[in-house]
Design an enzyme around this catalytic site. Structure first.
Site, PDB file in Angstrom:
ATOM      1  CG  ASP A  47      -1.631  -1.313   1.274  1.00 49.67           C
ATOM      2  OD1 ASP A  47      -2.645  -1.727   0.295  1.00 49.67           O
ATOM      3  OD2 ASP A  47      -1.909  -1.608   2.274  1.00 49.67           O
ATOM      4  N   GLY A  60       1.437   2.854  -2.537  1.00 44.09           N
ATOM      5  CA  GLY A  60       1.292   3.620  -3.592  1.00 44.09           C
ATOM      6  C   GLY A  60       1.300   3.829  -4.687  1.00 44.09           C
ATOM      7  CE  LYS A  61       2.232  -2.414  -3.992  1.00 43.30           C
ATOM      8  NZ  LYS A  61       2.288  -2.066  -3.072  1.00 43.30           N
ATOM      9  CB  ALA A  76      -2.569  -5.935  -5.350  1.00 38.91           C
ATOM     10  N   GLY A  77      -4.920  -4.075  -3.687  1.00 40.10           N
ATOM     11  CA  GLY A  77      -5.511  -2.767  -3.586  1.00 40.10           C
ATOM     12  C   GLY A  77      -4.376  -1.896  -4.038  1.00 40.10           C
ATOM     13  CG  HIS A  78      -2.964  -1.719  -7.142  1.00 37.80           C
ATOM     14  ND1 HIS A  78      -2.039  -1.692  -5.939  1.00 37.80           N
ATOM     15  CD2 HIS A  78      -2.879  -2.828  -7.814  1.00 37.80           C
ATOM     16  CE1 HIS A  78      -1.155  -3.105  -6.259  1.00 37.80           C
ATOM     17  NE2 HIS A  78      -1.561  -3.507  -7.416  1.00 37.80           N
ATOM     18  NE  ARG A  88       5.784 -31.285  -8.248  1.00 37.61           N
ATOM     19  CZ  ARG A  88       6.738 -31.995  -8.046  1.00 37.61           C
ATOM     20  NH1 ARG A  88       8.107 -32.276  -8.886  1.00 37.61           N
ATOM     21  NH2 ARG A  88       6.696 -32.872  -6.392  1.00 37.61           N
ATOM     22  CD  GLN A 135       0.609  -8.934  -2.852  1.00 33.49           C
ATOM     23  OE1 GLN A 135       1.363  -9.789  -3.382  1.00 33.49           O
ATOM     24  NE2 GLN A 135      -0.538  -9.153  -2.945  1.00 33.49           N
ATOM     25  CG  ASP A 162      -0.271  14.393   1.342  1.00 34.10           C
ATOM     26  OD1 ASP A 162       1.054  13.637   0.070  1.00 34.10           O
ATOM     27  OD2 ASP A 162      -1.482  14.270   1.471  1.00 34.10           O
ATOM     28  N   GLY A 195       4.859  11.931  -3.789  1.00 35.12           N
ATOM     29  CA  GLY A 195       3.979  12.199  -3.879  1.00 35.12           C
ATOM     30  C   GLY A 195       2.914  13.600  -2.504  1.00 35.12           C
ATOM     31  N   GLY A 219      -0.159  14.111  -2.998  1.00 35.30           N
ATOM     32  CA  GLY A 219      -1.420  13.962  -2.807  1.00 35.30           C
ATOM     33  C   GLY A 219      -2.317  12.935  -4.077  1.00 35.30           C
TER      34      GLY A 219
HETATM   35  P1  GDP Z   1      -0.747  -0.299  -3.743  1.00 28.83           P
HETATM   36  O1  GDP Z   1      -1.362  -0.986  -3.424  1.00 28.83           O
HETATM   37  O2  GDP Z   1       1.075   0.351  -3.629  1.00 28.83           O
HETATM   38  O3  GDP Z   1      -1.101   0.666  -5.417  1.00 28.83           O
HETATM   39  O4  GDP Z   1      -1.947   1.393  -2.405  1.00 28.83           O
HETATM   40  P2  GDP Z   1      -2.444   1.318  -2.035  1.00 28.83           P
HETATM   41  O5  GDP Z   1      -3.212   1.742  -2.915  1.00 28.83           O
HETATM   42  O6  GDP Z   1      -3.646   0.402  -1.765  1.00 28.83           O
HETATM   43  O7  GDP Z   1      -2.965   2.983  -1.025  1.00 28.83           O
HETATM   44  C1  GDP Z   1      -1.830   3.999  -1.345  1.00 28.83           C
HETATM   45  C2  GDP Z   1      -3.284   5.191  -1.261  1.00 28.83           C
HETATM   46  O8  GDP Z   1      -2.742   6.521  -0.971  1.00 28.83           O
HETATM   47  C3  GDP Z   1      -4.389   5.533  -1.447  1.00 28.83           C
HETATM   48  O9  GDP Z   1      -5.686   6.091  -1.526  1.00 28.83           O
HETATM   49  C4  GDP Z   1      -3.658   6.417  -3.199  1.00 28.83           C
HETATM   50  O10 GDP Z   1      -4.879   7.460  -3.628  1.00 28.83           O
HETATM   51  C5  GDP Z   1      -2.743   7.025  -1.986  1.00 28.83           C
HETATM   52  N1  GDP Z   1      -2.051   7.645  -2.734  1.00 28.83           N
HETATM   53  C6  GDP Z   1      -0.766   7.606  -3.045  1.00 28.83           C
HETATM   54  N2  GDP Z   1       0.239   8.560  -3.178  1.00 28.83           N
HETATM   55  C7  GDP Z   1      -0.636   9.288  -2.278  1.00 28.83           C
HETATM   56  C8  GDP Z   1      -0.207  10.932  -2.258  1.00 28.83           C
HETATM   57  O11 GDP Z   1       1.221  10.893  -2.370  1.00 28.83           O
HETATM   58  N3  GDP Z   1      -0.569  11.201  -1.131  1.00 28.83           N
HETATM   59  C9  GDP Z   1      -1.919  10.520  -0.435  1.00 28.83           C
HETATM   60  N4  GDP Z   1      -2.262  11.740   0.493  1.00 28.83           N
HETATM   61  N5  GDP Z   1      -2.398  10.303  -1.069  1.00 28.83           N
HETATM   62  C10 GDP Z   1      -1.940   8.598  -1.910  1.00 28.83           C
HETATM   63  P1  IMO Z   2      -1.137  -4.850  -2.015  1.00 34.51           P
HETATM   64  O1  IMO Z   2      -0.674  -4.566  -4.001  1.00 34.51           O
HETATM   65  C1  IMO Z   2      -0.738  -4.974   2.061  1.00 34.51           C
HETATM   66  C2  IMO Z   2      -1.219  -8.973   3.564  1.00 34.51           C
HETATM   67  C3  IMO Z   2      -2.369  -9.551   3.695  1.00 34.51           C
HETATM   68  C4  IMO Z   2      -1.728  -9.782   4.814  1.00 34.51           C
HETATM   69  C5  IMO Z   2      -0.483 -11.058   4.314  1.00 34.51           C
HETATM   70  C6  IMO Z   2      -0.536 -12.564   3.413  1.00 34.51           C
HETATM   71  O2  IMO Z   2      -2.010  -3.374  -2.215  1.00 34.51           O
HETATM   72  O3  IMO Z   2       0.009  -3.374  -1.450  1.00 34.51           O
HETATM   73  P2  IMO Z   2      -2.019 -12.874   1.640  1.00 34.51           P
HETATM   74  O4  IMO Z   2      -3.975 -12.531   1.261  1.00 34.51           O
HETATM   75  O5  IMO Z   2      -1.522 -12.829   0.730  1.00 34.51           O
HETATM   76  O6  IMO Z   2      -1.899 -14.112   1.559  1.00 34.51           O
HETATM   77  O7  IMO Z   2      -1.854 -12.633   3.108  1.00 34.51           O
HETATM   78  O8  IMO Z   2       0.010 -10.279   3.168  1.00 34.51           O
HETATM   79  N1  IMO Z   2      -1.681  -8.114   1.732  1.00 34.51           N
HETATM   80  C7  IMO Z   2      -1.124  -7.151   2.219  1.00 34.51           C
HETATM   81  N2  IMO Z   2      -1.355  -6.426   2.709  1.00 34.51           N
HETATM   82  N3  IMO Z   2      -1.332  -4.885   0.551  1.00 34.51           N
HETATM   83  C8  IMO Z   2      -2.183  -6.419  -0.224  1.00 34.51           C
HETATM   84  O9  IMO Z   2      -1.247  -5.835  -1.174  1.00 34.51           O
HETATM   85  C9  IMO Z   2      -1.230  -6.819   0.465  1.00 34.51           C
HETATM   86  N4  IMO Z   2      -1.401  -8.397   0.231  1.00 34.51           N
HETATM   87  C10 IMO Z   2      -1.286  -9.398   1.085  1.00 34.51           C
HETATM   88  O10 IMO Z   2      -2.875  -8.568   4.828  1.00 34.51           O
HETATM   89  O11 IMO Z   2      -1.301 -10.223   6.068  1.00 34.51           O
HETATM   90 MG    MG Z   3      -2.625  -1.595  -2.376  1.00 43.56          MG
END
Ligand code: GDP
Ligand code: IMO
Ligand code: MG
Length: 428
Positions: free
Chosen positions: A13, A15-16, A39-41, A142, A223, A332, A412, A414
């Site tokens: 998380d 901010g990928k 994953a959640g982006h 396998r 991750q 920020d 970043g 924002g």
């Molecule tokens: P990812 O899994 O690495 O893609 O990151 P996530 O999307 O799960 O979490 C990053 C969060 O931070 C998201 O809600 C983005 O919109 C937000 N974000 C990314 N870059 C910035 C930044 O520079 N500033 C702020 N305030 N939010 C950001």
């Molecule tokens: P992004 O791509 C943050 C964490 C889970 C748990 C561990 C194992 O958004 O950065 P799993 O379901 O993968 O077997 O869980 O990994 N986890 C993450 N934490 N961001 C993620 O993805 C994650 N994907 C898995 O919370 O601790």
């Molecule tokens: Mg994420």
């Protein structure tokens, strides 16, 4: 311009998604190389918020080909839902390509993820419950089901039968759950085949040809480094390689064609799920970071654990991944903090460690050694160059850069695509 890896330097998380989006239309393809719908982006474009999970972030860039690489585990129902959700918002997803060798998350593996977590009790990992771990376990054992198996009904049935002959025993006798019916599983998977067929390609061959033509390809990690199954805080990790090496095995692109590794790192630290976290703040300061940074999981909605920047971890990520650039996100969020501590080293049993300790037993009891920087009050969200940052913010960035030992090439300020200070061209 050859292949570029983009990955997370902490526990996810960072901010990928935003950074991939930022690279924009100069990228011809974005390949997801590991993980799945754990994953959640979140990507924010012109104030519109898109939450992506299984799809690579490049899907939002017109003209860019999104690719699900062989290293990914695919929940096909989730994939279709995500495609439909984006289509309903007018996003063209027709270019999506899926590797024939990616593994499929089966219904029994979703169930096994949940029941094994419950069984572990206090030793649980805190997984996302999406079937990720059991599916990668099947891959290594396998007995996995791959995308290509959906186009061979007879072979698929034999594989599901083989897998369930053991798993049903475990589900019924150990976990006291109902057995899965072979027909039900096979029918569900075959039901996806027709829609999936046109998306499925020999991705290593396609990507190799694209590189031969001089195209730019971004290899996007799910991750992050400290969640990597080999280099992370095992066993509190995900079940795939989220580090730079995984970009090769998860796509079929060889290391000799990779020219850069961009590591994304937050200006503080967060973690979801269980496991050690040296700089975690369990007080109001942690709550303040969570509120200011909106640190709630994109996938499960869980509040993220929050803490100060850990330079030992960032340095480790620079080394393990051979990072050529860092993107520092969410600077920020630190605005308004009176002071900003940074963990510069650890102490374990009275001994100072400049590097991540060799064993997890040590890592789980490190005490962070902090250096404290003065904070700033000025709103920095509209800064677009380093000069526009207040002195204390600039000093904080410069100090982190020195501690990481690699250049910070963008910052970043924002969530929006434009809220970025670009210092160096990331696609140079
Ligand atoms: P990812 O899994 O690495 O893609 O990151 P996530 O999307 O799960 O979490 C990053 C969060 O931070 C998201 O809600 C983005 O919109 C937000 N974000 C990314 N870059 C910035 C930044 O520079 N500033 C702020 N305030 N939010 C950001
Ligand atoms: P992004 O791509 C943050 C964490 C889970 C748990 C561990 C194992 O958004 O950065 P799993 O379901 O993968 O077997 O869980 O990994 N986890 C993450 N934490 N961001 C993620 O993805 C994650 N994907 C898995 O919370 O601790
Ligand atoms: Mg994420």
């Amino acid at each position: 311009m050859p292949a570029i890896v983009l990955l997370g330097a902490q526990w996810g998380d960072e901010g990928k998604g935003k950074v991939t989006d930022l690279l924009g239309s100069r990228v011809d393809a974005v390949v997801k190389f590991n993980g799945g719908n754990n994953a959640g982006h979140t990507v924010v474009i012109d104030g519109e918020k898109y939450a992506l999970s299984l799809l690579p972030s490049g899907v939002l860039t017109p003209g860019c080909t999104p690719v699900i690489g062989n290293g990914v585990v695919v929940d096909i129902g989730v994939l279709f839902d995500e495609l439909d959700g984006l289509a309903a918002r007018g996003v063209d997803t027709s270019r999506l390509i899926v590797s024939a060798s990616a593994h499929v998350i089966t219904p029994y593996n979703r169930t096994l993820d949940k029941v094994t977590e419950r069984f572990l009790g206090s030793r649980r990992i805190g997984t996302t419950g999406r079937g990720i771990g059991p599916t990668y376990a099947d891959k290594m054992a396998r007995v996995g089901i791959r995308i290509q198996d959906l186009f061979d009904a007879e072979g698929l049935r034999a594989k599901v039968e083989g897998a369930l002959s053991l798993k049903n025993q475990v589900l019924v006798k150990v976990y006291n759950r109902r057995a899965f019916d072979v027909d039900g599983v096979v029918d569900e998977l075959l039901g996806y085949a027709e829609r999936l067929r046109p998306m499925v390609v020999d991705t290593p061959l396609l990507l190799s040809r694209m590189l031969d033509e001089g195209k730019t390809i971004v290899l996007e990690a799910g991750q992050a480094t400290l969640l990597d199954v080999d280099h992370g805080t095992y066993p509190f990790v995900t079940s795939s390689n989220a580090t730079a090496g995984g970009a090769c095995t998860g796509t079929g692109i060889p290391p000799t064609r990779i020219s850069a590794v961009i590591a994304v790192v937050k200006a503080y630290t967060t973690r979801v799920g269980e496991g050690p976290f040296p700089t975690e703040l369990l007080d109001v300061k942690g709550d303040r970071l969570r509120e200011a940074g909106a640190e709630f999981g994109t996938v499960t909605g869980r509040p993220r654990r929050c803490g100060w920047f850990d330079a030992v971890v960032a340095r480790y990520a620079a080394r393990i991944n051979g990072a050529t650039d860092f993107v520092l996100t969410k600077l920020d969020v630190l605005t308004g903090m009176e002071e900003v501590p940074v963990c510069v080293a650890y102490e374990v049993d009275g001994v100072r460690h400049e590097e991540v300790p060799m064993t997890q037993a040590e890592f789980s009891r490190v005490a962070p050694v902090y250096e404290t920087f003065p904070g700033w009050d000025e709103d920095i969200s509209s800064a677009r160059s380093l000069d526009e940052l207040p002195r204390n913010a600039r000093d904080y960035v410069a100090a982190l850069e020195k501690m990481i030992n690699a250049p910070i090439s963008a910052i970043g300020v924002g969530p929006g695509r434009d809220a970025t200070i670009q210092i160096r061209d990331l696609l140079r």
